[in-house]
Design an enzyme around this catalytic site. Structure first.
Site, PDB file in Angstrom:
ATOM      1  N   LYS A  82       3.406  -4.712  -2.561  1.00 27.64           N
ATOM      2  CA  LYS A  82       2.991  -5.139  -3.878  1.00 27.64           C
ATOM      3  C   LYS A  82       1.899  -4.240  -4.431  1.00 27.64           C
ATOM      4  CE  LYS A  82       3.449  -9.984  -2.500  1.00 27.64           C
ATOM      5  NZ  LYS A  82       2.651 -11.196  -2.227  1.00 27.64           N
ATOM      6  N   GLY A  83       1.237  -3.491  -3.554  1.00 32.03           N
ATOM      7  CA  GLY A  83       0.010  -2.787  -3.923  1.00 32.03           C
ATOM      8  C   GLY A  83       0.074  -1.899  -5.154  1.00 32.03           C
ATOM      9  N   ASP A  97      -2.592   5.676   4.128  1.00 32.55           N
ATOM     10  CA  ASP A  97      -3.581   5.482   5.187  1.00 32.55           C
ATOM     11  C   ASP A  97      -3.080   6.200   6.454  1.00 32.55           C
ATOM     12  OD1 ASP A  97      -5.727   4.434   6.602  1.00 32.55           O
ATOM     13  OD2 ASP A  97      -4.876   2.445   6.817  1.00 32.55           O
ATOM     14  N   LYS A 104      -6.383   8.297   2.241  1.00 32.58           N
ATOM     15  CA  LYS A 104      -7.395   8.144   3.300  1.00 32.58           C
ATOM     16  C   LYS A 104      -6.992   9.042   4.471  1.00 32.58           C
ATOM     17  CE  LYS A 104      -8.035   3.406   3.696  1.00 32.58           C
ATOM     18  NZ  LYS A 104      -8.202   2.172   4.491  1.00 32.58           N
ATOM     19  N   ASP A 139      -4.903  -5.399  -1.761  1.00 35.83           N
ATOM     20  CA  ASP A 139      -5.317  -6.710  -1.267  1.00 35.83           C
ATOM     21  C   ASP A 139      -5.943  -6.637   0.115  1.00 35.83           C
ATOM     22  OD1 ASP A 139      -2.796  -6.077   0.100  1.00 35.83           O
ATOM     23  OD2 ASP A 139      -2.926  -8.108   0.873  1.00 35.83           O
ATOM     24  N   ARG A 146      -6.381  -8.724  -5.384  1.00 36.32           N
ATOM     25  CA  ARG A 146      -5.552  -7.761  -6.126  1.00 36.32           C
ATOM     26  C   ARG A 146      -5.957  -7.700  -7.598  1.00 36.32           C
ATOM     27  NH1 ARG A 146      -1.201  -6.252  -2.830  1.00 36.32           N
ATOM     28  NH2 ARG A 146      -0.371  -7.873  -1.483  1.00 36.32           N
TER      29      ARG A 146
HETATM   30  P1  IMP Z   1      -0.108   3.208   5.938  1.00 34.62           P
HETATM   31  O1  IMP Z   1       1.293   2.917   6.348  1.00 34.62           O
HETATM   32  O2  IMP Z   1      -1.061   3.012   7.082  1.00 34.62           O
HETATM   33  O3  IMP Z   1      -0.276   4.563   5.285  1.00 34.62           O
HETATM   34  O4  IMP Z   1      -0.542   2.108   4.920  1.00 34.62           O
HETATM   35  C1  IMP Z   1      -0.052   2.044   3.673  1.00 34.62           C
HETATM   36  C2  IMP Z   1      -0.211   0.658   3.095  1.00 34.62           C
HETATM   37  O5  IMP Z   1      -1.230  -0.102   3.727  1.00 34.62           O
HETATM   38  C3  IMP Z   1      -0.624   0.759   1.656  1.00 34.62           C
HETATM   39  O6  IMP Z   1       0.487   0.834   0.806  1.00 34.62           O
HETATM   40  C4  IMP Z   1      -1.450  -0.507   1.471  1.00 34.62           C
HETATM   41  O7  IMP Z   1      -0.599  -1.580   1.092  1.00 34.62           O
HETATM   42  C5  IMP Z   1      -2.045  -0.791   2.821  1.00 34.62           C
HETATM   43  N1  IMP Z   1      -3.435  -0.295   2.927  1.00 34.62           N
HETATM   44  C6  IMP Z   1      -3.884   0.795   3.581  1.00 34.62           C
HETATM   45  N2  IMP Z   1      -5.213   0.947   3.442  1.00 34.62           N
HETATM   46  C7  IMP Z   1      -5.627  -0.070   2.677  1.00 34.62           C
HETATM   47  C8  IMP Z   1      -6.913  -0.449   2.134  1.00 34.62           C
HETATM   48  O8  IMP Z   1      -7.977   0.168   2.346  1.00 34.62           O
HETATM   49  N3  IMP Z   1      -6.916  -1.573   1.370  1.00 34.62           N
HETATM   50  C9  IMP Z   1      -5.790  -2.293   1.085  1.00 34.62           C
HETATM   51  N4  IMP Z   1      -4.587  -1.966   1.543  1.00 34.62           N
HETATM   52  C10 IMP Z   1      -4.490  -0.859   2.329  1.00 34.62           C
HETATM   53 MG    MG Z   2      -1.081  -4.164   1.135  1.00 34.36          MG
END
Ligand code: IMP
Ligand code: MG
Length: 169
Positions: free
Chosen positions: A37-38, A97, A125, A153, A159
């Site tokens: 949803k982000g 992330d 990040k 979130d 959100r």
């Molecule tokens: P990844 O798979 O670890 O790259 O994470 C991606 C998803 O994790 C993003 O689309 C977000 O929904 C969530 N996410 C990662 N870091 C954060 C944060 O600092 N705050 C909120 N959601 C995060």
């Molecule tokens: Mg999320």
């Protein structure tokens, strides 16, 4: 909660991103794919700033559960309705992330033979990256902090915040 990136800074950045994307996609009728949803707020600001003919679709993935750490297991909860084959696809993410989600989505979409596939992420990040991913349009590169607001979130909360804020530990 401490404001980390203000609504004005976000507005300016989304407009900058839109200006770059616009020159690359004018007359291409791109398909913008939002990862729910982000990305929903980012997506709505971005498409209005783009102001070119385009289409929008969403898919939904989950990996986080209720914590601030990725579980590492990515699940496609809801797929696109739009065929991707032969389309110029721009994947729109809120934040990258570990990169696991993006990597999962790129592999999934690439198999459907888009004409092109690029990625736009409002936030990056890089400190926590586990798989290398390339992002074509990045808004802000940020340190390893858990942030909320502007669509992002923590356990479905925050959100609605117009600014991007830092969640205290
Ligand atoms: P990844 O798979 O670890 O790259 O994470 C991606 C998803 O994790 C993003 O689309 C977000 O929904 C969530 N996410 C990662 N870091 C954060 C944060 O600092 N705050 C909120 N959601 C995060
Ligand atoms: Mg999320």
């Amino acid at each position: 909660m401490e404001v980390f990136i203000s609504r004005d800074q976000i507005f300016e950045k989304v407009n900058d991103l839109a200006a770059q994307i616009k020159t690359d996609y004018e007359n291409e009728n791109p398909l913008l794919v939002g990862a729910l949803k982000g990305s929903f707020i980012m997506m709505s600001d971005l498409v209005r700033a783009l102001d070119i003919p385009l289409e929008v679709d969403f898919l939904s993935v989950s990996s986080y559960g209720a914590g601030t750490e990725s579980s590492g297991r990515i699940e496609l909860r809801q797929d696109l309705k739009t065929p991707v084959e032969n389309r110029h696809v721009l994947l729109v993410e809120d934040i990258v992330d570990t990169g696991l989600t993006l990597n999962f989505l790129i592999e999934k979409l690439q198999k459907r033979n888009p004409k092109s596939l690029r990625v736009c992420a409002l936030l990056d990040k890089p400190a926590r990256r586990e798989v290398p991913v390339s992002i074509d349009y990045v808004g802000f590169t940020i340190p390893d902090k858990f942030i909320v607001g502007y669509g992002l979130d923590f356990d479905e909360k925050y959100r609605y915040l117009p600014d991007i804020c830092c969640l205290e530990d």
